[in-house]
Enzyme design. Structure first.
Site, PDB file in Angstrom:
ATOM      1  CD  GLU A  37      -2.922   0.763   2.457  1.00  0.00           C
ATOM      2  OE1 GLU A  37      -3.696   1.686   2.702  1.00  0.00           O
ATOM      3  OE2 GLU A  37      -2.835  -0.262   3.160  1.00  0.00           O
ATOM      4  NE  ARG A 262       2.277  -7.937  10.273  1.00  0.00           N
ATOM      5  CZ  ARG A 262       1.762  -7.173   9.318  1.00  0.00           C
ATOM      6  NH1 ARG A 262       0.859  -7.662   8.497  1.00  0.00           N
ATOM      7  NH2 ARG A 262       2.142  -5.924   9.182  1.00  0.00           N
ATOM      8  CE  LYS A 272       2.552   0.340   5.096  1.00  0.00           C
ATOM      9  NZ  LYS A 272       2.082   0.022   3.740  1.00  0.00           N
TER      10      LYS A 272
HETATM   11  P1  ATP Z   1       1.988  -1.967   8.013  1.00  0.00           P
HETATM   12  O1  ATP Z   1       1.201  -2.377   9.196  1.00  0.00           O
HETATM   13  O2  ATP Z   1       3.426  -1.807   8.326  1.00  0.00           O
HETATM   14  O3  ATP Z   1       1.415  -0.775   7.320  1.00  0.00           O
HETATM   15  P2  ATP Z   1       0.753  -3.512   5.970  1.00  0.00           P
HETATM   16  O4  ATP Z   1       0.567  -4.966   5.970  1.00  0.00           O
HETATM   17  O5  ATP Z   1      -0.446  -2.689   6.151  1.00  0.00           O
HETATM   18  O6  ATP Z   1       1.896  -3.193   7.008  1.00  0.00           O
HETATM   19  P3  ATP Z   1       1.176  -3.321   3.166  1.00  0.00           P
HETATM   20  O7  ATP Z   1       1.779  -2.236   2.376  1.00  0.00           O
HETATM   21  O8  ATP Z   1      -0.249  -3.620   2.974  1.00  0.00           O
HETATM   22  O9  ATP Z   1       1.476  -2.994   4.677  1.00  0.00           O
HETATM   23  O10 ATP Z   1       2.037  -4.638   3.005  1.00  0.00           O
HETATM   24  C1  ATP Z   1       2.446  -5.196   1.787  1.00  0.00           C
HETATM   25  C2  ATP Z   1       2.733  -6.644   2.010  1.00  0.00           C
HETATM   26  O11 ATP Z   1       3.732  -6.816   3.008  1.00  0.00           O
HETATM   27  C3  ATP Z   1       1.506  -7.387   2.492  1.00  0.00           C
HETATM   28  O12 ATP Z   1       1.373  -8.566   1.732  1.00  0.00           O
HETATM   29  C4  ATP Z   1       1.790  -7.679   3.925  1.00  0.00           C
HETATM   30  O13 ATP Z   1       1.211  -8.891   4.310  1.00  0.00           O
HETATM   31  C5  ATP Z   1       3.299  -7.754   3.964  1.00  0.00           C
HETATM   32  N1  ATP Z   1       3.845  -7.395   5.286  1.00  0.00           N
HETATM   33  C6  ATP Z   1       3.683  -6.236   5.959  1.00  0.00           C
HETATM   34  N2  ATP Z   1       4.312  -6.274   7.146  1.00  0.00           N
HETATM   35  C7  ATP Z   1       4.906  -7.485   7.226  1.00  0.00           C
HETATM   36  C8  ATP Z   1       5.717  -8.142   8.205  1.00  0.00           C
HETATM   37  N3  ATP Z   1       6.055  -7.539   9.358  1.00  0.00           N
HETATM   38  N4  ATP Z   1       6.160  -9.382   7.936  1.00  0.00           N
HETATM   39  C9  ATP Z   1       5.839  -9.991   6.774  1.00  0.00           C
HETATM   40  N5  ATP Z   1       5.089  -9.439   5.827  1.00  0.00           N
HETATM   41  C10 ATP Z   1       4.612  -8.199   6.034  1.00  0.00           C
HETATM   42 MG    MG Z   2      -2.036  -3.314   4.428  1.00  0.00          MG
END
Ligand code: ATP
Ligand code: MG
Length: 557
Positions: A37, A262, A272
């Site tokens: 995202e 994760r 983020k």
């Molecule tokens: P954040 O909470 O940091 O914003 P998010 O999952 O909302 O993380 P996205 O940009 O949607 O952020 O993530 C892109 C991809 O990275 C998704 O497929 C998500 O599952 C994966 N991802 C995010 N954080 C982790 C993590 N700590 N470990 C493994 N995969 C992750």
């Molecule tokens: Mg997300």
């Protein structure tokens, strides 16, 4: 540590099954996607995900799409889109011409929603958000929606009017008609479209209804021909909905969703939202502050793509949540830099060392190895004179305990040059040592006395006549608390007030005068340092300590 061996994980086992004869994707090319995202910079957790996505495609000779998940209209920014692309390229992956935006599918997604309505599989609901909560039921009671049996024509007409902008936010939703009694609440007629009068960073004001992620994502995957949609574990309970969507709208293809745990790392936060807060409140200098767990922060800190890819491969892919020690990340960096970094000499806390029996004005050169771990790294010339700098803590006026470095009467080896014997020191009016005095042994060129006598310690030094001044930034954990990310914890209160220490007036050998990012060096006896990519210039050299030499990581037995 063992070399990285081929990493057989459960995802690969599933894929092997799927592409084998008789499997659901027999004969097909493995096709994954990474869907960040664009509302912040990538962190090391995303890195795990993208290495799984791109790495899996690489392993199977397949493809991986980069898709900006901009389904949600708020907060997205082209700054982030570009940064994400840069980070992925830096790690060594490429999506070729397969770069997409989730929002590019809005028109098709909308058409699939109408299709569901027409099939009697979706309806327009007018429960308010409060009523929605009230009517969602619990484990023993099904949810209730009085609008479930709204006639198809009526739902269709209302949905079109929703799109046309006739209603305010939250007045109506479109819900999939699945199972109000399901034990999985995601299946209790989930909302798939909602009204939001918000502009979209790419679509402008074209839309005032937006699909929910759970509806949009499987459609995007299916339209792109993704075979394996790999995501983190929080989507496990959403998988039945994912499957329901691809089965009930007329997409050409049914991807398979597989979830993995994760990544968590101690002494940092991987969210983020929290990282943005650190930036916005000025707790760090930016997303690329070298203490940040973002890829741009790690890069500026001196992390190499290889060290990060190695780290992600070695922590493995599993279903159980894993919190990995920051020490292990550092261990992977140290291992890489040990093989690649040029060894040089730098003095962090300098004090003068005068070689009293060395001729004034004379300069001598020594040829030294750039990297004992790498024969191809070649040699370099360093200079020696009467006037040197050494670390102030390599001298003691009176020896205490097991101190074997410079104190009056003792001999040490000046790395690569001569053996010197301390004869005393000079102090200022308040008693601080301003200069250490010594005599060199002309018969010890290269560091070994001609008569074979033992010299216990070797210290580093630089030639005061031609060295450069530098600023050195020492970093330690951004958070004192090992788990600042724990729910309910005030992560700001867990910050380590001493995570950055700035040393000025440091001395580095002449070879570093024109050093520029992304060069990395081992400052002998001190650690691995890189040139700061933002603040360093030949007029004002700035080095970041990437990692110290001492390895505190202990593999678990
Ligand atoms: P954040 O909470 O940091 O914003 P998010 O999952 O909302 O993380 P996205 O940009 O949607 O952020 O993530 C892109 C991809 O990275 C998704 O497929 C998500 O599952 C994966 N991802 C995010 N954080 C982790 C993590 N700590 N470990 C493994 N995969 C992750
Ligand atoms: Mg997300």
């Amino acid at each position: 540590m063992a070399e990285v061996t081929e990493n057989k994980n459960f995802i690969h086992a599933f894929i092997d099954e799927d592409i084998a004869e008789g499997g659901q994707f027999a004969g097909m090319t493995v096709h994954t996607r990474f869907p960040p995202e664009p509302n912040g910079y990538l962190h090391i957790g995303h890195c795990k995900a993208l290495i799984i996505d791109f790495g899996t495609a690489e392993k199977y000779g397949g493809m991986c799409n980069l898709r900006m998940d901009d389904t949600n209209p708020a907060k997205e920014d082209t700054e982030y889109v570009e940064a994400i692309q840069e980070d992925i390229h830096w790690l060594g992956f490429d999506w070729a011409d397969r770069f997409f935006y989730g929002s590019d599918y809005f028109e098709k997604t909308y058409a699939f929603a109408e299709e569901l309505i027409q099939k009697g599989l979706a309806y327009v609901c007018e429960l308010t958000p409060e009523q929605f909560k009230e009517y969602r039921g619990d484990l023993t009671h099904p949810a209730v929606s009085p609008y479930r049996d709204r006639p198809v024509e009526e739902s269709l007409a209302l949905f079109r009017r929703m799109r046309a902008g006739e209603f305010e936010d939250n007045r109506y939703t479109l819900r999939a008609k699945i199972d109000l009694a399901s034990g999985n609440f995601n299946m209790r007629d989930p909302v798939i479209y909602r009204i939001r009068h918000v502009g979209h960073h790419r679509q402008g004001d074209k839309w005032c209804i937006y699909p929910m992620y759970d509806f949009a994502h499987p459609i995007q995957d299916a339209l792109e021909g993704i075979t394996h949609s790999l995501c983190s574990l929080e989507f496990e309970n959403h998988r039945p909905l994912y499957n329901w969507v691809v089965e009930h709208v007329s997409v050409p293809h049914h991807p398979r969703q597989i979830e993995f745990a994760r990544l968590g790392i101690d002494h940092t936060v991987l969210s983020k939202r929290k990282l943005r807060q650190l930036v916005e409140e000025g707790r760090v200098s930016g997303w690329d502050d070298p203490r940040m767990p973002t890829l741009c922060g790690l890069r500026r800190r001196g992390y190499t793509p290889k060290s990060i890819r190695n780290f992600c491969e070695r922590i493995g892919v599993a279903k159980s949540p894993n919190v990995v020690e920051f020490d292990f990340l550092e261990h992977c960096l140290r291992e890489d830099l040990n093989e690649t970094a040029t060894r040089v000499m730098a003095v962090q806390q300098p004090v003068r060392l005068t070689v009293t029996n060395y001729p004034e004005g004379q300069t001598e050169t020594f040829v030294v190895e750039n990297n004992p771990m790498d024969e191809t790294a070649g040699m370099r010339t360093i200079t020696f004179s009467k006037n040197l700098w050494i670390e102030s803590d390599d001298f003691m006026e009176e020896k205490v305990g097991k101190f074997f470095r410079l104190f009056p009467g003792n001999e040490v080896r000046l790395k690569g040059a001569y053996v010197v014997k301390c004869t005393g020191c000079v102090k200022d009016a308040v008693g601080n040592v301003t200069e250490v005095l010594c005599e060199y042994d002309p018969e010890s060129k290269g560091g070994n006395p001609a008569d074979g006598r033992k010299v216990k310690s070797t210290i580093h030094w630089v030639n005061a006549d031609d060295c450069a001044d530098a600023e050195i930034r020492l970093y330690s954990n951004l958070f004192d608390d090992p788990d600042p990310d724990a729910s309910g914890k005030d992560f700001i209160a867990c910050l380590n007030p001493n995570s950055l220490e700035i040393l000025t007036g440091c001395k580095v050998e002449a070879a570093l005068k024109n050093a520029a990012a992304p060069a990395s060096f081992q400052f002998m006896r001190l650690g691995y340092f890189c040139v700061d990519s933002k603040d360093s210039s030949p007029e004002h050299l700035v080095f970041n300590r990437s990692v110290s030499l001492k390895d505190s990581f202990k593999p678990k037995k």
